[in-house]
Scaffold this motif. Structure first.
Motif, PDB file in Angstrom:
ATOM      1  N   ALA A 255       0.839  -1.198   0.000  1.00 32.13           N
ATOM      2  CA  ALA A 255       0.000   0.000   0.000  1.00 32.13           C
ATOM      3  C   ALA A 255       0.876   1.251   0.000  1.00 32.13           C
ATOM      4  O   ALA A 255       1.927   1.288   0.648  1.00 32.13           O
ATOM      5  CB  ALA A 255      -0.916  -0.011   1.217  1.00 32.13           C
ATOM      6  N   GLU A 256       0.429   2.283  -0.716  1.00 36.00           N
ATOM      7  CA  GLU A 256       1.223   3.505  -0.857  1.00 36.00           C
ATOM      8  C   GLU A 256       1.481   4.178   0.488  1.00 36.00           C
ATOM      9  O   GLU A 256       2.572   4.690   0.736  1.00 36.00           O
ATOM     10  CB  GLU A 256       0.512   4.482  -1.798  1.00 36.00           C
ATOM     11  N   GLU A 257       0.474   4.191   1.384  1.00 33.10           N
ATOM     12  CA  GLU A 257       0.646   4.831   2.682  1.00 33.10           C
ATOM     13  C   GLU A 257       1.702   4.118   3.516  1.00 33.10           C
ATOM     14  O   GLU A 257       2.546   4.749   4.167  1.00 33.10           O
ATOM     15  CB  GLU A 257      -0.690   4.862   3.438  1.00 33.10           C
ATOM     16  N   LYS A 258       1.675   2.790   3.495  1.00 31.37           N
ATOM     17  CA  LYS A 258       2.684   2.027   4.230  1.00 31.37           C
ATOM     18  C   LYS A 258       4.077   2.269   3.648  1.00 31.37           C
ATOM     19  O   LYS A 258       5.054   2.434   4.392  1.00 31.37           O
ATOM     20  CB  LYS A 258       2.358   0.532   4.184  1.00 31.37           C
ATOM     21  N   LYS A 259       4.162   2.302   2.326  1.00 28.76           N
ATOM     22  CA  LYS A 259       5.464   2.520   1.692  1.00 28.76           C
ATOM     23  C   LYS A 259       6.010   3.895   2.052  1.00 28.76           C
ATOM     24  O   LYS A 259       7.208   4.059   2.301  1.00 28.76           O
ATOM     25  CB  LYS A 259       5.337   2.372   0.169  1.00 28.76           C
ATOM     26  N   ARG A 260       5.114   4.898   2.110  1.00 29.03           N
ATOM     27  CA  ARG A 260       5.549   6.248   2.479  1.00 29.03           C
ATOM     28  C   ARG A 260       6.122   6.269   3.891  1.00 29.03           C
ATOM     29  O   ARG A 260       7.185   6.853   4.134  1.00 29.03           O
ATOM     30  CB  ARG A 260       4.374   7.215   2.362  1.00 29.03           C
ATOM     31  N   ARG A 261       5.428   5.630   4.838  1.00 30.62           N
ATOM     32  CA  ARG A 261       5.894   5.606   6.224  1.00 30.62           C
ATOM     33  C   ARG A 261       7.235   4.887   6.337  1.00 30.62           C
ATOM     34  O   ARG A 261       8.135   5.300   7.078  1.00 30.62           O
ATOM     35  CB  ARG A 261       4.864   4.935   7.135  1.00 30.62           C
TER      36      ARG A 261
END
Length: 331
Positions: free
Chosen positions: A32-38
């Motif tokens: 997921a993009e949000e997880k990758k960002r974090r």
């Protein structure tokens, strides 16, 4: 020195699992993009870089490709190696150059590559012989193997090479149109399938034009010194009235050595006394002191094809790609 940050530490800061961190640094992995960002933010804060060795153990891919070379003295190999290593590196792979010698032959190199679990092997050497892949010590578990810029006679070992039949047809047509009728052919290292194929096509296309007598000059090696020695021996042993009027060389380095003897040692004229043709379009061929007619192999297309096969982006298969005839002063 600061202790190296681990994937587990990044995972704790980002609030994910260690395996999710590994996916974030694996090209094409689902995350997921949000997880990758974090994860990327946590990695930057901790100055974390992924451990490629650990990743290889988890994914069963080392992202290393062994490239076998047997003649580092041949300058014509350098453009291939430069482009090949650049393309591999740009796709996240590392080329491990292996120097093939009499003490470390192809069989030992293949066994060593298998032990190091490289993702693939690219055979890029003029003296490689097909029968070495049939050695019983290699077994069935070898990494995917490809041959670059020469032929392969083994069904499951794809070769990416220049179309020798088309190349020699164009060369012979050009020479015949220019009025040459007494051809010669200079070989380098003996008994190589690629070299034998070029020679056979050269003879066959001349035979179709009614020319069956072809002088053979043996340099014994792919070097300017070998080309010079073979040319010198031929001129010493052949009366001027019986000499060839055009010489086809298996590569440009041989032709350049022959040219040095013809022009500088014997003060003969090229192409008036003898015309010259090489193969590869080595960079120095175009300088005025040589002006060598040659055949340019499609290096970029060949390298792109083998890298795509290594990456699984195209099916592994033998490819013969067209090159182009480069006409200069020597014909």
């Amino acid at each position: 020195m600061r202790k190296r940050a681990t994937a587990r530490e990044v995972a704790e800061v980002a609030g994910v699992s260690k395996w999710t961190v590994m996916r974030a640094f694996t090209p094409g992995a689902s995350i997921a993009e949000e997880k990758k960002r974090r994860i990327l933010e946590a990695a930057k804060a901790l100055n974390y870089t992924p451990n490629l060795l650990a990743r290889s153990l988890a994914t069963n891919h080392t992202h290393q490709v062994a490239v076998f070379v047997d003649d580092f003295a041949n300058p014509q190999k350098l453009p291939y190696l430069e482009l090949l290593t650049d393309r591999l590196q740009s796709r996240g792979l590392v080329a491990a150059l292996v120097n093939i010698t009499t003490r470390f032959d192809h069989v030992h190199a293949l066994l060593n590559a298998d032990q190091r679990q490289v993702d693939a092997v690219i055979l890029f050497g003029t003296a490689f012989r097909d029968e070495t892949l049939r050695d019983r010590r290699l077994g069935r578990g070898m990494p995917p193997t490809f041959v670059l810029a020469r032929d392969s006679q083994i069904e499951d070992v794809p070769a990416i090479t220049c179309d020798a039949e088309q190349a020699l047809r164009e060369i012979v047509d050009h020479l015949h149109e220019r009025g040459y009728r007494r051809p010669g052919y200079m070989v380098g290292a003996p008994a190589l399938s690629t070299a034998l194929g070029r020679r056979e096509h050269f003879e066959a296309f001349w035979a179709r034009k009614g020319v069956t007598e072809i002088a053979h000059l043996d340099a014994g090696t792919y070097s300017s010194q070998g080309g010079a020695a073979a040319m010198r021996a031929y001129l010493d042993s052949t009366p001027a009235s019986e000499r060839i009027d055009v010489l086809m060389c298996e590569n440009d380095i041989l032709a350049m050595g022959a040219s040095d003897v013809i022009r500088h040692e014997r003060s003969l004229r090229v192409p008036h006394d003898v015309a010259l043709v090489g193969f590869d379009n080595f960079e120095l061929c175009g300088v005025p002191s040589y002006g060598l007619t040659t055949y340019e192999q499609p290096i970029q297309e060949m390298v792109e094809a083998v890298v795509d096969m290594v990456l699984g982006r195209r099916p592994p298969q033998t490819l013969t790609l067209p090159g182009r005839l480069v006409i200069r002063a020597t014909t």
